[in-house]
Design a protein around this motif. Structure first.
Motif, mmCIF file in Angstrom:
data_model
loop_
_atom_site.group_PDB
_atom_site.id
_atom_site.type_symbol
_atom_site.label_atom_id
_atom_site.label_comp_id
_atom_site.label_asym_id
_atom_site.label_seq_id
_atom_site.Cartn_x
_atom_site.Cartn_y
_atom_site.Cartn_z
ATOM 1 N N GLY A 1 0.904 -1.255 -0.054
ATOM 2 C CA GLY A 1 -0.003 0.105 0.179
ATOM 3 C C GLY A 1 0.867 1.336 0.200
ATOM 4 N N LEU B 1 -7.413 -2.816 -0.777
ATOM 5 C CA LEU B 1 -6.166 -1.958 -0.258
ATOM 6 C C LEU B 1 -6.361 -0.597 -1.038
ATOM 7 C CD1 LEU B 1 -4.012 -1.972 1.550
ATOM 8 C CD2 LEU B 1 -2.517 -2.736 -0.480
ATOM 9 N N TYR B 2 -6.545 -0.447 -2.392
ATOM 10 C CA TYR B 2 -6.497 0.818 -3.045
ATOM 11 C C TYR B 2 -7.858 1.515 -3.030
ATOM 12 C CZ TYR B 2 -1.666 0.338 -3.485
ATOM 13 O OH TYR B 2 -0.190 -0.130 -3.066
ATOM 14 N N ARG C 1 -5.329 2.304 5.460
ATOM 15 C CA ARG C 1 -3.961 1.825 5.110
ATOM 16 C C ARG C 1 -2.844 2.004 6.096
ATOM 17 N NH1 ARG C 1 -5.012 3.471 -0.184
ATOM 18 N NH2 ARG C 1 -3.600 5.282 -0.215
#
Length: 274
Positions: A70, A91-92, A99
């Motif tokens: 990340g 995650l994004y 994160r």
């Protein structure tokens, strides 16, 4: 005495947990130039599994590690992580704050240079205690006890708890960085050439320590290394990278003893030359 019913339930829960991936990576790409970065990487990582990423300098290993942890966004592709609670985090799509929290709690990151992973201006004990404070531990006695416990686990004299990391040798600094990462009980740890700048004898001791801790704590690990001896000792599975692509992936012993791709063969034979 342990209740056998509870024990077998815990065992079943753990087996069920291990049957599901911890990390799912699909089509991950980020290029800085022709063949610089990584392209179309996909894999699953399971609880307690150690994945080694090997290849020569510039092959894209560190870029891939940054994407997985990340630290920088991909051009395309996705990374999903299964949290302790069982829900999946993209995650994004997650916020920067989410994160950061992940990296302080359920994840760890061991830098190649301990100076990048430690706060050199605060004591060894404070370096270890910081991650616990991020989880809400405020009791000084508890923080200090955890510091002493972890210094002992990474084979540093607990009497050094109030010393600054800059007074430590390189090997000790790296062991302190490992303690700082593991104190919060992470499930997944990323490691970037953790034995990189160390003497051979210091490397051997560190590897021995790491292998013991990884097994004992049942950690999932993604480790980047150019050293195949490190990969053989720590990794269950390997991915071989060359010019931003994964050219071969499989069980560590399989790849190191019987490499299929010409580049993997070259990599293995160059290491085995006297």
């Amino acid at each position: 005495m342990n209740n056998p019913v509870h024990h077998s339930q815990r065992l079943r829960d753990r087996q069920a947990d291990r049957a599901q991936p911890l990390l799912e990576v699909r089509g991950l790409s980020r290029l800085y130039g022709p063949e610089k970065g990584c392209q179309d990487v996909s894999f699953d990582l399971y609880p307690g599994e150690v994945l080694g990423i090997v290849g020569e300098s510039g092959s894209g290993k560190s870029t891939l590690l940054s994407l997985l942890s990340g630290r920088c966004p991909p051009d395309s592709g996705a990374v999903a992580y299964r949290r302790k609670e069982g829900d999946w985090l993209d995650l994004y799509s997650a916020s920067e704050a989410e994160r950061r929290t992940l990296l302080r709690t359920e994840w760890g990151f061991v830098e190649q240079s301990p100076r990048d992973g430690l706060r050199m201006g605060v004591s060894a004990g404070a370096n270890i205690g910081e991650r616990l404070m991020a989880q809400g531990v405020r009791h000084y006695g508890q923080l200090r006890a955890a510091g002493i416990d972890w210094l002992t686990q990474v084979e540093i004299d607990p009497l050094r708890i109030d010393d600054l990391p800059r007074t430590f040798s390189g090997g000790m600094q790296q062991r302190l960085q490992i303690a700082r990462n593991l104190v919060s009980g992470p499930r997944l740890v990323f490691m970037d050439e953790p034995t990189g700048g160390l003497d051979v004898s210091v490397q051997a001791r560190l590897l021995d320590l790491l292998r013991g801790l990884v097994r004992e704590l049942d950690l999932a690990v993604v480790i980047v290394t150019h050293d195949l001896a490190v990969a053989r000792l720590l990794a269950d599975r390997l991915m071989v990278m060359r010019r931003s692509n994964v050219v071969e992936a499989g069980l560590t012993d399989q790849i190191l003893d019987d490499p299929q791709h010409p580049y993997s063969q070259l990599l293995v034979s160059s290491v085995l030359q006297p």
